[in-house]
Motif scaffolding. Structure first.
Motif, PDB file in Angstrom:
ATOM      1  N   MET A   1       0.738  -1.314  -0.019  1.00 51.71           N
ATOM      2  CA  MET A   1       0.005   0.046  -0.083  1.00 51.71           C
ATOM      3  C   MET A   1       0.999   1.369  -0.034  1.00 51.71           C
ATOM      4  SD  MET A   1      -3.248   1.319   2.644  1.00 51.71           S
ATOM      5  CE  MET A   1      -3.829   2.679   2.739  1.00 51.71           C
ATOM      6  N   ARG A   2       0.844   2.287  -0.968  1.00 54.79           N
ATOM      7  CA  ARG A   2       1.343   3.418  -1.116  1.00 54.79           C
ATOM      8  C   ARG A   2       1.188   4.323  -0.331  1.00 54.79           C
ATOM      9  NH1 ARG A   2       1.658   8.268  -3.550  1.00 54.79           N
ATOM     10  NH2 ARG A   2      -0.540   8.240  -3.941  1.00 54.79           N
ATOM     11  N   ARG A   3       2.036   5.120   0.679  1.00 60.69           N
ATOM     12  CA  ARG A   3       1.995   5.728   1.786  1.00 60.69           C
ATOM     13  C   ARG A   3       1.792   7.377   1.065  1.00 60.69           C
ATOM     14  NH1 ARG A   3       3.112   4.197   7.136  1.00 60.69           N
ATOM     15  NH2 ARG A   3       3.275   6.577   7.611  1.00 60.69           N
ATOM     16  N   HIS A   4       1.159   8.181   1.647  1.00 65.12           N
ATOM     17  CA  HIS A   4       0.844   9.456   1.123  1.00 65.12           C
ATOM     18  C   HIS A   4       2.226  10.331   1.381  1.00 65.12           C
ATOM     19  CE1 HIS A   4      -3.100   9.760  -0.437  1.00 65.12           C
ATOM     20  NE2 HIS A   4      -3.712   9.168   0.699  1.00 65.12           N
ATOM     21  N   ARG A   5       2.798  11.123   0.437  1.00 53.22           N
ATOM     22  CA  ARG A   5       3.856  11.914   0.865  1.00 53.22           C
ATOM     23  C   ARG A   5       3.248  13.063   1.943  1.00 53.22           C
ATOM     24  NH1 ARG A   5       8.288  14.383  -1.622  1.00 53.22           N
ATOM     25  NH2 ARG A   5       9.486  15.636   0.245  1.00 53.22           N
ATOM     26  N   TYR A   6       3.957  13.438   2.789  1.00 50.72           N
ATOM     27  CA  TYR A   6       3.606  14.366   3.868  1.00 50.72           C
ATOM     28  C   TYR A   6       4.713  15.413   3.842  1.00 50.72           C
ATOM     29  CZ  TYR A   6      -0.040  11.708   6.367  1.00 50.72           C
ATOM     30  OH  TYR A   6      -0.939  10.805   6.441  1.00 50.72           O
ATOM     31  N   PHE A   7       4.123  16.750   4.027  1.00 50.72           N
ATOM     32  CA  PHE A   7       4.879  18.148   3.836  1.00 50.72           C
ATOM     33  C   PHE A   7       4.684  18.753   5.356  1.00 50.72           C
ATOM     34  CE2 PHE A   7       4.035  16.883  -0.347  1.00 50.72           C
ATOM     35  CZ  PHE A   7       5.002  16.859  -0.986  1.00 50.72           C
ATOM     36  N   THR A   8       5.686  19.774   5.732  1.00 48.25           N
ATOM     37  CA  THR A   8       5.723  20.198   6.729  1.00 48.25           C
ATOM     38  C   THR A   8       5.283  21.539   6.295  1.00 48.25           C
ATOM     39  OG1 THR A   8       7.810  21.274   6.429  1.00 48.25           O
ATOM     40  CG2 THR A   8       7.698  19.177   7.932  1.00 48.25           C
ATOM     41  N   PRO A   9       4.549  22.741   7.046  1.00 44.65           N
ATOM     42  CA  PRO A   9       4.283  24.111   6.777  1.00 44.65           C
ATOM     43  C   PRO A   9       5.409  24.998   5.980  1.00 44.65           C
ATOM     44  CG  PRO A   9       3.384  23.486   8.660  1.00 44.65           C
ATOM     45  CD  PRO A   9       4.121  22.535   8.415  1.00 44.65           C
ATOM     46  N   ASP A  20       6.257  28.888  -9.181  1.00 43.39           N
ATOM     47  CA  ASP A  20       6.451  27.521  -8.071  1.00 43.39           C
ATOM     48  C   ASP A  20       5.341  28.041  -6.983  1.00 43.39           C
ATOM     49  OD1 ASP A  20       7.130  25.434  -7.035  1.00 43.39           O
ATOM     50  OD2 ASP A  20       9.023  26.129  -6.198  1.00 43.39           O
ATOM     51  N   LEU A  21       4.162  27.704  -7.238  1.00 43.89           N
ATOM     52  CA  LEU A  21       3.324  27.977  -6.219  1.00 43.89           C
ATOM     53  C   LEU A  21       2.557  26.880  -5.639  1.00 43.89           C
ATOM     54  CD1 LEU A  21       1.065  31.139  -6.373  1.00 43.89           C
ATOM     55  CD2 LEU A  21       0.090  29.135  -5.225  1.00 43.89           C
ATOM     56  N   TRP A  22       2.581  26.556  -4.303  1.00 49.30           N
ATOM     57  CA  TRP A  22       1.870  25.730  -3.619  1.00 49.30           C
ATOM     58  C   TRP A  22       1.278  26.314  -2.556  1.00 49.30           C
ATOM     59  CZ3 TRP A  22       5.473  20.943  -2.073  1.00 49.30           C
ATOM     60  CH2 TRP A  22       5.866  20.417  -3.036  1.00 49.30           C
ATOM     61  N   VAL A  23       0.100  25.737  -2.172  1.00 48.16           N
ATOM     62  CA  VAL A  23      -0.834  26.100  -0.922  1.00 48.16           C
ATOM     63  C   VAL A  23      -1.274  24.985  -0.129  1.00 48.16           C
ATOM     64  CG1 VAL A  23      -1.571  28.225  -1.906  1.00 48.16           C
ATOM     65  CG2 VAL A  23      -2.982  26.166  -2.130  1.00 48.16           C
ATOM     66  N   SER A  24      -1.585  25.094   0.853  1.00 49.11           N
ATOM     67  CA  SER A  24      -2.400  24.001   1.693  1.00 49.11           C
ATOM     68  C   SER A  24      -3.575  24.326   2.333  1.00 49.11           C
ATOM     69  CB  SER A  24      -1.346  23.435   2.759  1.00 49.11           C
ATOM     70  OG  SER A  24      -1.264  24.569   3.754  1.00 49.11           O
ATOM     71  N   TYR A  25      -4.593  23.411   2.175  1.00 51.67           N
ATOM     72  CA  TYR A  25      -5.922  23.701   2.728  1.00 51.67           C
ATOM     73  C   TYR A  25      -6.555  22.548   2.903  1.00 51.67           C
ATOM     74  CZ  TYR A  25      -7.080  22.617  -2.092  1.00 51.67           C
ATOM     75  OH  TYR A  25      -7.266  22.133  -3.481  1.00 51.67           O
ATOM     76  N   ARG A  26      -7.294  22.268   3.928  1.00 50.07           N
ATOM     77  CA  ARG A  26      -7.990  21.191   4.433  1.00 50.07           C
ATOM     78  C   ARG A  26      -7.152  19.855   4.626  1.00 50.07           C
ATOM     79  NH1 ARG A  26     -11.707  19.651   1.178  1.00 50.07           N
ATOM     80  NH2 ARG A  26     -13.099  18.851   2.711  1.00 50.07           N
ATOM     81  N   GLY A  27      -6.001  20.057   4.993  1.00 46.00           N
ATOM     82  CA  GLY A  27      -5.092  18.923   5.330  1.00 46.00           C
ATOM     83  C   GLY A  27      -4.424  18.627   3.976  1.00 46.00           C
ATOM     84  N   ARG A  28      -4.534  19.185   2.735  1.00 45.76           N
ATOM     85  CA  ARG A  28      -3.808  18.877   1.442  1.00 45.76           C
ATOM     86  C   ARG A  28      -2.969  19.751   1.226  1.00 45.76           C
ATOM     87  NH1 ARG A  28      -8.433  17.675  -3.142  1.00 45.76           N
ATOM     88  NH2 ARG A  28      -9.147  19.791  -2.259  1.00 45.76           N
ATOM     89  N   VAL A  29      -1.987  19.360   0.418  1.00 43.84           N
ATOM     90  CA  VAL A  29      -0.797  20.323  -0.196  1.00 43.84           C
ATOM     91  C   VAL A  29      -1.054  20.183  -1.762  1.00 43.84           C
ATOM     92  CG1 VAL A  29       1.377  20.675  -0.332  1.00 43.84           C
ATOM     93  CG2 VAL A  29       0.742  20.024   1.809  1.00 43.84           C
ATOM     94  N   CYS A  30      -1.293  21.405  -2.435  1.00 47.32           N
ATOM     95  CA  CYS A  30      -1.559  21.197  -3.830  1.00 47.32           C
ATOM     96  C   CYS A  30      -0.531  22.400  -4.308  1.00 47.32           C
ATOM     97  CB  CYS A  30      -2.818  21.982  -4.039  1.00 47.32           C
ATOM     98  SG  CYS A  30      -4.345  20.636  -3.410  1.00 47.32           S
ATOM     99  N   ASP A  31      -0.027  21.912  -5.834  1.00 50.07           N
ATOM    100  CA  ASP A  31       0.852  22.553  -6.373  1.00 50.07           C
ATOM    101  C   ASP A  31       0.033  23.272  -7.478  1.00 50.07           C
ATOM    102  OD1 ASP A  31       2.527  23.660  -8.162  1.00 50.07           O
ATOM    103  OD2 ASP A  31       3.711  21.702  -8.658  1.00 50.07           O
ATOM    104  N   LEU A  32      -0.280  24.585  -7.552  1.00 52.73           N
ATOM    105  CA  LEU A  32      -1.156  25.343  -8.261  1.00 52.73           C
ATOM    106  C   LEU A  32      -0.316  25.951  -9.318  1.00 52.73           C
ATOM    107  CD1 LEU A  32      -3.553  27.001  -5.776  1.00 52.73           C
ATOM    108  CD2 LEU A  32      -3.951  24.605  -6.911  1.00 52.73           C
ATOM    109  N   GLN A 114      -2.976  17.973  -6.331  1.00 56.01           N
ATOM    110  CA  GLN A 114      -2.532  17.464  -4.910  1.00 56.01           C
ATOM    111  C   GLN A 114      -1.444  16.852  -5.186  1.00 56.01           C
ATOM    112  OE1 GLN A 114      -5.380  15.635  -2.429  1.00 56.01           O
ATOM    113  NE2 GLN A 114      -4.035  14.689  -1.262  1.00 56.01           N
ATOM    114  N   VAL A 115      -0.325  17.105  -4.479  1.00 57.75           N
ATOM    115  CA  VAL A 115       1.083  16.597  -4.356  1.00 57.75           C
ATOM    116  C   VAL A 115       1.326  15.779  -3.056  1.00 57.75           C
ATOM    117  CG1 VAL A 115       2.062  18.212  -5.968  1.00 57.75           C
ATOM    118  CG2 VAL A 115       2.090  18.916  -3.426  1.00 57.75           C
ATOM    119  N   GLY A 116       0.456  15.930  -2.104  1.00 58.36           N
ATOM    120  CA  GLY A 116       0.594  15.217  -0.758  1.00 58.36           C
ATOM    121  C   GLY A 116      -0.289  15.792   0.218  1.00 58.36           C
TER     122      GLY A 116
END
Length: 219
Positions: A1-9, A20-32, A114-116
């Motif tokens: 089972m593949r684990r999700h990649r976690y990121f710190t703030p 190179d724009l990322w944001v996080s929201y509702r526990g998800r990290v997204c590359d916009l 979503q990237v993680g």
């Protein structure tokens, strides 16, 4: 089972430009970044650009996952609540000839961005190379995610020691299971207790000792 990649703030905050724009929201990290490229020059990108590298969970309803709404006190109609300004894929308050609703799925529900996941709790650890007595605190670069396995932490440590996989990782004399997290290896998070006792976390940071595999000695 593949684990999700976690990121710190801190890792998310490093991606804070239009290119190179990322944001996080509702526990998800997204590359916009692809969204920025698609709508380049659109004024509706401004709220997103101003929040680059930040958590924007406050923009969304925690129950529905959609953008927050409110009842307009003048028209008594349900409107999107966007105090920083309307952003891409949020419809205007009223009918407009320049609004194209045929954009497909709004970006905040599109899993392609979503990237993680955002770590729910970051931890400080000390990694000490017993061969050189070189000590590196990973927080110099980024905090460790509590959800990370030791193998994922090892991958982070490669920036400091490219041969980290050639070492046996131990804590209090016990060889660690690299497929498990810190807590699963018995390295528990004492931050709540330390905070309750008003003790300095830096003085009680758990240490992981690295033993070079060609120079292991039995204790």
């Amino acid at each position: 089972m593949r684990r999700h990649r976690y990121f710190t703030p801190a890792e998310v905050s490093a991606h804070n430009t239009a290119e190179d724009l990322w944001v996080s929201y509702r526990g998800r990290v997204c590359d916009l970044t692809p969204l920025m490229d698609q709508y380049r020059g659109d004024v509706l990108l401004l709220p997103i650009m101003e929040s680059a590298g930040k958590d924007i969970s406050s923009w969304f309803d925690p129950e529905t996952g959609d953008v927050l709404r409110y009842v307009d006190p003048v028209t008594h109609c349900l409107r999107y609540f966007t105090p920083r300004g309307r952003f891409v894929h949020v419809p205007p308050a009223g009918p407009r000839s320049d609004w194209d609703a045929d954009f497909g799925q709004p970006w905040w529900t599109d899993e392609r961005y979503q990237v993680g996941l955002l770590s729910s709790k970051t931890r400080w650890i000390r990694i000490i190379n017993t061969l050189t007595t070189q000590e590196t605190r990973l927080e110099v670069r980024a905090q460790v995610c509590s959800e990370d396995t030791l193998a994922q932490i090892l991958h982070r440590f490669l920036d400091y020691n490219s041969h980290a996989s050639s070492y046996t990782w131990k804590h209090e004399g016990v060889t660690l299971d690299m497929s498990r997290t810190l807590s699963e290896n018995g390295i528990h998070d004492d931050d709540p207790q330390l905070d309750h006792l008003r003790l300095d976390r830096d003085l009680y940071t758990p240490a992981i000792l690295l033993y070079f595999n060609d120079d292991l000695t039995e204790a």
